[in-house]
Design an enzyme around this catalytic site. Structure first.
Site, mmCIF file in Angstrom:
data_model
loop_
_atom_site.group_PDB
_atom_site.id
_atom_site.type_symbol
_atom_site.label_atom_id
_atom_site.label_comp_id
_atom_site.label_asym_id
_atom_site.label_seq_id
_atom_site.Cartn_x
_atom_site.Cartn_y
_atom_site.Cartn_z
ATOM 1 N N HIS B 68 -6.517 -1.246 1.011
ATOM 2 C CA HIS B 68 -6.686 -1.347 -0.445
ATOM 3 C C HIS B 68 -5.336 -1.566 -1.137
ATOM 4 O O HIS B 68 -5.216 -2.366 -2.073
ATOM 5 C CB HIS B 68 -7.367 -0.062 -0.936
ATOM 6 C CG HIS B 68 -7.398 0.097 -2.421
ATOM 7 N ND1 HIS B 68 -6.522 0.925 -3.085
ATOM 8 C CD2 HIS B 68 -8.177 -0.473 -3.367
ATOM 9 C CE1 HIS B 68 -6.774 0.862 -4.388
ATOM 10 N NE2 HIS B 68 -7.769 0.018 -4.591
ATOM 11 N N GLU B 71 -4.346 -5.102 -0.724
ATOM 12 C CA GLU B 71 -5.109 -5.959 -1.647
ATOM 13 C C GLU B 71 -4.428 -5.998 -3.018
ATOM 14 O O GLU B 71 -4.248 -7.065 -3.613
ATOM 15 C CB GLU B 71 -6.549 -5.421 -1.745
ATOM 16 C CG GLU B 71 -7.406 -6.038 -2.832
ATOM 17 C CD GLU B 71 -8.011 -4.979 -3.741
ATOM 18 O OE1 GLU B 71 -7.685 -4.978 -4.947
ATOM 19 O OE2 GLU B 71 -8.812 -4.147 -3.251
ATOM 20 N N HIS B 72 -4.034 -4.814 -3.521
ATOM 21 C CA HIS B 72 -3.325 -4.784 -4.811
ATOM 22 C C HIS B 72 -2.050 -5.630 -4.758
ATOM 23 O O HIS B 72 -1.763 -6.397 -5.664
ATOM 24 C CB HIS B 72 -2.914 -3.337 -5.137
ATOM 25 C CG HIS B 72 -3.931 -2.580 -5.913
ATOM 26 N ND1 HIS B 72 -3.654 -2.030 -7.132
ATOM 27 C CD2 HIS B 72 -5.217 -2.278 -5.656
ATOM 28 C CE1 HIS B 72 -4.729 -1.401 -7.589
ATOM 29 N NE2 HIS B 72 -5.695 -1.532 -6.711
ATOM 30 N N GLU B 143 -5.314 5.416 -10.035
ATOM 31 C CA GLU B 143 -6.652 4.995 -9.637
ATOM 32 C C GLU B 143 -7.321 6.112 -8.825
ATOM 33 O O GLU B 143 -8.488 6.437 -9.034
ATOM 34 C CB GLU B 143 -6.575 3.697 -8.809
ATOM 35 C CG GLU B 143 -7.938 3.090 -8.514
ATOM 36 C CD GLU B 143 -7.865 1.795 -7.696
ATOM 37 O OE1 GLU B 143 -6.746 1.337 -7.389
ATOM 38 O OE2 GLU B 143 -8.934 1.252 -7.369
#
Lengths: 443, 456
Positions: B68, B71-72, B143
């Site tokens: 993840h 991905e960012h 997040e």
């Protein structure tokens, strides 16, 4: 269908204050019908009417039990039923809808007949949901009413499970300062106790008799459905007023606070949510409204906006930091999820952006990107049944442009000077923080 | 132009499939739509925390949350931020990471070719620095804080932690504030180089295109160097010591994923305290993983989903009963089957979660042991299968749903139309096989409630 041609609903009148909007379009495999009843918000009716969609889903005269409705929908090849209350401007909009697969694409060799996939039958189902709930002696059954009231109470209380949503709701409550037109679609928690099964039904039947109704239908065969609806008259529980017009409800938004209002609540957790209301009193219909749409887009409406770039990317204060525009109130609402100790810093960085826009610090790139983003949004709406319905319904209630051509043309004209002029008008009207930590970083 | 075409006549849908510069490409022509959509799928998700990189022999363990995080970071380029670059050409981009996949996508009405080129750069050209990694730790930390506060997200995470002892599905996709602190630019490069390879990726494109036109866009968006980026030097020799290919042949191999052996047992029930007005409950059942990729996995997932609908859906006797008693308002059931793990889940809100959960478990036992109830399931099965077949038709209205299903099924040797066939051919026996596996002793219950609650 020519895809460069603008997609729009055809409208016919099927009774006083009842309009039927249809779109024959074979691009989708879904057929849908939605009945919208548009009731002006008032403290007296908003909470009981909010219960109506829930009670409708419990049973109708023809399908008296929850299970009867669910089985019927499954037999219609997994048709989806919708019933809810939302708010557009000052109007509580009660929707009863169905969507189902178009029989053209359902393999007829399978599992028996496709007879259930019939538009007229679907329309009867939706109309029955709206107008013929299962009643006992002219009232919703006592036990169902109690269950739904309790579940509705839980739903309202449960908004807090989503901190960002809760914070936005509380901010709107703060700026509304108790004005009834500012009430939310779900009504008022403390009014729930005063409701009763008979009164709620009478309120709803009365609203059905006197409110403008719009029916939207999309898919193959909807024109023919319109003809049927014109020939037959829709039945109502109370006779429908002949004077109902489809006209817009002219209720002003709650007056803006003169000075900035501050409010905080404490809810233990990891993240504090900061919400800010910005407004210059420019609403739909005002010549500068298109520039306000740009203002929202440049400040926080997109990932290229000032808030994303500065609050998130430059200062790393937040994962989400954006704005949304409420066109009826003429209000831009900024929201950011931050660490509690960063609350003051985040507020300062957001206000820096607001001040930057006032002083004309808006680049050509920001103007262009925002225009491109808005164009993409308007033009792509013709690909989505839901987006098209929302656009036309909103226009019916709020006025403003209805067609894509109008929406596009008004944003093509907006210049940087227009946006700066709007920015100069904008003031901070309220700040709300849902704080995750108690009293550590405060005076 | 394309290698083959998948089609279904009653749906009147076609998907063209081709290899473009080593990358599998799918094209779904959608006449009359203005929106054009593209999504790149990398078969790499939060579960891939332990692997042997291509060309190496030693396993590497990476911190949870790295897929993840990667991905960012792929949106940050030496020339700036890719989100703004998409905005500049009128496209809207996004990305998401799941347990098994990472996806990059955009939709646009204009400049499709340019946007597709940008999307490929986002996915294929890594650029990480120590500073940019440190910066992202702040953003993703927020997040994670957001998910920590979200009772629904907590419910899932706690249930997965309780259900699994070893399998990485027990970790949150985003990782933890602690685990993401261990992420470095070197680790990110390593993961990217290992998984972001054409042979481990696919691209899906939908819109009003002629198929050859869409494949042309894809070919132009991909760098010519793509095939030679991953050459023999990366790869390990075959077990017999021979080289599987000649030195000049590009080798598009994939890393070896390492998954710990997961016991069939489950952990303890859990209770989590968050300030929620009504308790939330999640019941999860561990099922036997199909063990192989292919049809069995999909059949298991579809049969179990239908079973859950039969037992607990809105048309079930059970739902009416608990709803009318005010025990529960809304119930959601899901079933996930992957070759290496599978489980059923049920979510709801209940003022009496213990009682509700007992009723659920008892209902499964009653149906399982009472021959009359078992026999009575047939009618429900046919009706709910019919309902699922109808929803299968309307899913073709959603570009992204078609893309996701097609890309995932392709990796299992299936496609979106075989999904329809498997659904049509499901039998009561498939469903009963799943019913036998919904066992009390393989279930966990997680309750999220306010600390000050009074037990009923």
């Amino acid at each position: 269908m020519e895809h460069n041609k603008e997609t729009r609903f055809e409208t016919i009148s099927i009774g006083p204050g009842i309009s039927y909007h249809y779109l024959t379009d074979d691009r989708w495999k879904t057929l849908s019908i939605d009945v919208f009843c548009k009731v002006p918000i008032s403290r007296e009716t908003v909470t009981s009417i909010a219960l109506v969609p829930r009670l409708a889903k419990r049973g109708t005269v023809g399908l008296p039990a929850l299970r009867d409705i669910s089985r019927q929908l499954e037999e219609m090849y997994g048709a989806g039923m919708g019933a809810d209350a939302t708010k557009i401007g000052p109007v509580q909009v009660i929707r009863f809808g169905i969507d189902m697969p178009s029989p053209d694409y359902v393999d007829s060799n399978l599992l028996g007949s496709k007879d259930g996939l019939n538009l007229a039958k679907a329309m009867s189902f939706v109309w029955e949901l709206a107008t013929r709930p299962y009643l006992v002696n002219g009232a919703y059954p006592e036990d169902r009413f109690e269950t739904e009231r309790e579940e509705h109470r839980r739903d309202i209380l449960g908004i807090i499970n989503n901190r960002a949503r809760y914070a936005t709701v509380r901010l709107v409550e703060v700026v509304s300062q108790g004005e009834p037109s500012g009430l939310p679609a779900w009504g008022v928690l403390e009014d729930l106790d005063d409701l009763n099964p008979r009164g709620t039904w009478v309120t709803w039947a009365g609203a059905l008799a006197s409110s403008p109704i719009s029916i939207y239908a999309v898919g193959k065969g909807v024109r023919e459905l319109g003809e049927i609806l014109q020939r037959t008259s829709l039945e109502f529980p109370f006779s429908r007023f002949f004077s109902v017009q489809g006209h817009r409800t002219n209720i002003a938004p709650p007056p803006l606070p003169e000075t900035t209002l501050y409010q905080e609540d404490f809810l233990p957790g990891e993240q504090t949510v900061l919400c800010m209301a910005l407004s210059g009193g420019i609403t739909e219909g005002h010549p500068d409204f298109p520039a306000l749409i740009f203002y929202d887009g440049i400040l926080g409406g997109f990932p290229h906006s000032k808030m994303f770039r500065n609050v998130r990317e430059r200062e790393q204060l937040a994962y989400f930091a954006d704005t949304s525009l409420n066109s009826w109130r003429g209000m831009v609402i900024a929201v950011a999820g931050i660490a509690d100790e960063d609350k003051e810093r985040a507020q300062d960085v957001i206000m820096e952006q607001v001040e930057a826009m006032k002083s004309g610090d808006i680049s050509d790139e920001e103007m262009d990107n925002t225009r491109a983003g808005l164009l993409r949004r308007y033009r792509s709406e013709s690909d989505s049944q839901g987006a098209l319905i929302r656009r036309f319904l909103t226009q019916e209630i709020m006025g403003g442009p209805a067609t894509e051509a109008e929406l596009v043309s008004r944003i093509m004209k907006v210049t940087k000077d227009d946006v700066v002029r709007v920015a100069e008008e904008v003031q901070l009207k309220a700040v709300y923080a849902l704080r995750a930590k108690e009293g550590i970083h405060r005076e | 132009m394309s290698d083959y075409c998948l089609r279904n006549d009653s749906l009147r849908e076609e998907i063209y499939v081709s290899k473009v510069k080593g990358l599998t490409a799918f094209v779904l022509p959608k006449k009359g739509f203005r929106k054009k959509y593209a999504e790149v799928f990398v078969h790499y998700g939060s579960n891939d925390n332990s692997f042997i990189p291509p060309g190496e022999t030693e396993p590497v363990d990476v911190p949870p949350g790295i897929a993840h995080f990667l991905e960012h970071k792929m949106f940050e380029k030496p020339w700036g931020d890719a989100f703004s670059a998409f905005a500049k050409i009128g496209a809207s981009a996004n990305a998401y990471t799941t347990n098994n996949y990472t996806s990059y996508l955009f939709w646009t009405l204009e400049n499709f070719g340019e946007a597709l080129k940008l999307l490929m750069q986002v996915a294929l050209d890594p650029y990480f620095t120590k500073e940019s990694v440190a910066k992202e730790q702040g953003i993703i930390g927020q997040e994670i804080g957001m998910y920590d506060d979200d009772p629904g997200a907590r419910l899932v995470r706690e249930a997965m932690e309780a259900l699994y002892f070893k399998h990485p599905v027990r970790f949150d996709i985003a990782g933890t504030k602690e685990s993401i602190r261990q992420i470095t630019d070197e680790l990110l490069y390593k993961c990217h180089r290992s998984f972001y390879r054409p042979s481990n990726m696919s691209v899906f494109v939908a819109g009003d295109f002629a198929p050859h036109e869409a494949f042309e866009y894809i070919a132009q968006a991909l760098p010519d160097s793509l095939l030679t980026r991953y050459t023999r030097s990366d790869t390990c020799p075959a077990p017999d010591g021979s080289q599987s290919s000649s030195p000049d042949t590009p080798v598009l191999d994939i890393p070896q994923r390492i998954r710990p052996l997961e016991p069939p047992e489950v952990g303890e029930d859990r209770e989590v305290f968050l300030p929620v007005p009504t308790p939330l409950i999640h019941i999860a059942w561990k099922d036997d993983p199909p063990g192989v990729i292919g049809e069995d996995t999909l059949r298991q997932e579809l049969a179990a989903s239908i079973l859950l609908d039969m037992l607990f859906g809105r048309s079930s006797a059970f739902f009416t009963e608990v709803y009318e008693e005010g025990l529960v308002d809304d119930l959601h059931c899901t079933y996930e089957a992957w070759p290496d793990y599978s489980h059923a889940s049920m979510f709801g809100q209940s003022a009496s979660p213990e009682e509700f959960s007992e009723r659920v478990l008892r209902e499964v036992e009653t149906v399982n042991s009472d021959p009359k109830r078992r026999a009575g399931l047939e009618e429900d099965f046919l009706r709910i299968k019919k309902s699922n077949l109808g929803r299968y038709v309307t899913l073709f209205d959603s570009f992204d749903t078609v893309g996701e299903i097609q890309a995932h099924l392709h990796d299992m040797g299936l496609n979106i139309f075989s999904y329809g066939d498997i659904l049509r051919n499901l039998t009561m026996d498939d469903v009963l096989a799943r019913l036998d596996n919904l066992r009390r002793e393989r279930s966990v219950r997680v309750i999220v409630r306010d600390r000050d609650h009074k037990k009923k």
